[in-house]
Design an enzyme around this catalytic site. Structure first.
Site, PDB file in Angstrom:
ATOM      1  N   CYS A  35       9.461   7.852   1.606  1.00 37.97           N
ATOM      2  CA  CYS A  35       8.886   6.756   2.130  1.00 37.97           C
ATOM      3  C   CYS A  35       8.992   6.303   3.558  1.00 37.97           C
ATOM      4  O   CYS A  35       9.611   6.961   4.362  1.00 37.97           O
ATOM      5  CB  CYS A  35       9.637   5.480   1.276  1.00 37.97           C
ATOM      6  SG  CYS A  35       9.867   5.681  -0.531  1.00 37.97           S
ATOM      7  N   CYS A  39       9.095   0.446   3.101  1.00 36.61           N
ATOM      8  CA  CYS A  39       8.770   0.318   2.035  1.00 36.61           C
ATOM      9  C   CYS A  39       9.729  -0.785   0.845  1.00 36.61           C
ATOM     10  O   CYS A  39      10.852  -0.738   1.300  1.00 36.61           O
ATOM     11  CB  CYS A  39       9.146   1.613   0.965  1.00 36.61           C
ATOM     12  SG  CYS A  39       8.655   1.846  -0.375  1.00 36.61           S
ATOM     13  N   CYS A  66       5.340   8.414  -1.534  1.00 33.18           N
ATOM     14  CA  CYS A  66       5.791   7.116  -2.474  1.00 33.18           C
ATOM     15  C   CYS A  66       4.306   6.593  -2.680  1.00 33.18           C
ATOM     16  O   CYS A  66       3.491   6.444  -2.169  1.00 33.18           O
ATOM     17  CB  CYS A  66       6.574   6.003  -1.646  1.00 33.18           C
ATOM     18  SG  CYS A  66       6.693   4.635  -2.432  1.00 33.18           S
ATOM     19  N   CYS A  69       4.331   2.579  -0.984  1.00 34.52           N
ATOM     20  CA  CYS A  69       4.221   2.456   0.466  1.00 34.52           C
ATOM     21  C   CYS A  69       3.339   3.488   1.159  1.00 34.52           C
ATOM     22  O   CYS A  69       2.872   3.362   2.184  1.00 34.52           O
ATOM     23  CB  CYS A  69       5.552   2.479   1.348  1.00 34.52           C
ATOM     24  SG  CYS A  69       6.115   4.200   1.462  1.00 34.52           S
TER      25      CYS A  69
END
Length: 184
Positions: A35, A39, A66, A69
């Site tokens: 991430c 995030c 992710c 994000c």
């Protein structure tokens, strides 16, 4: 390739600090997802965090971007996200898992998880998890002499009564009958 998780980096992660985006990325060892610092996914266990300077470092170590994000700037394809979830479930089926926990750990919402998982696999995450647990219990019935209660617990069920009910529904026989059938 390992960078320290400094106090400043940890603070950026727990505070979702967008000003740190691009200066580093963090991966979570247990989910193999990486991430941006901003995030808004659940804060990971600090001991499970790895720091990367670049997206390529994370990708080269087998981490996936992710879904929430989108650290690569690209939307994660649904098929890839579902493969991540299936891997997560395969590694954690013995744990007490709820849809909320699965969604948090796999960086998505419960409703999106349910909808996308069913669309891609044809079954709900809960059905998939139950199948993994039942398959593991079959293996334990074949390879061990554990009690039915122990097998239920080791397979991720919180109740041997519930386990017996699901096993019978799925395999048309009780776990005990299944075990006896193996011996004849």
């Amino acid at each position: 390739m390992k960078y320290p998780l400094t106090k400043n980096r940890w603070t950026a992660i727990i505070n979702n600090d967008a000003t740190k985006d691009g200066s580093f990325y963090y991966g979570v060892k247990t989910t193999k997802i990486f991430c941006k610092p901003s995030c808004h996914s659940k804060v990971p266990n600090k001991n499970n965090v790895l720091i990367f300077k670049t997206i390529d470092e994370a990708l080269n170590l087998g981490f996936r971007p992710c879904k929430r994000c989108q650290p690569t700037g690209k939307s994660l394809p649904n098929n890839l996200w579902i493969k991540q979830i299936q891997t997560y479930l395969a590694l954690n089926f013995q744990q007490p898992l709820t849809l909320i926990k699965i969604a948090e750990d796999c960086h998505g919402s419960v409703s999106n998880l349910q909808r996308t998982f069913k669309k891609v696999t044809g079954q709900s995450p809960t059905e998939y998890l139950t199948t993994l647990r039942l398959q593991h219990s079959q293996k334990l019935l074949q390879e061990t002499d554990y009690s039915i209660k122990t097998i239920a617990i080791r397979s991720g069920f919180n109740s041997d009564t519930y386990y017996n009910t699901l096993f019978k529904k799925h395999f048309n026989q009780t776990p005990q009958d299944y075990r006896i059938g193996l011996q004849s």
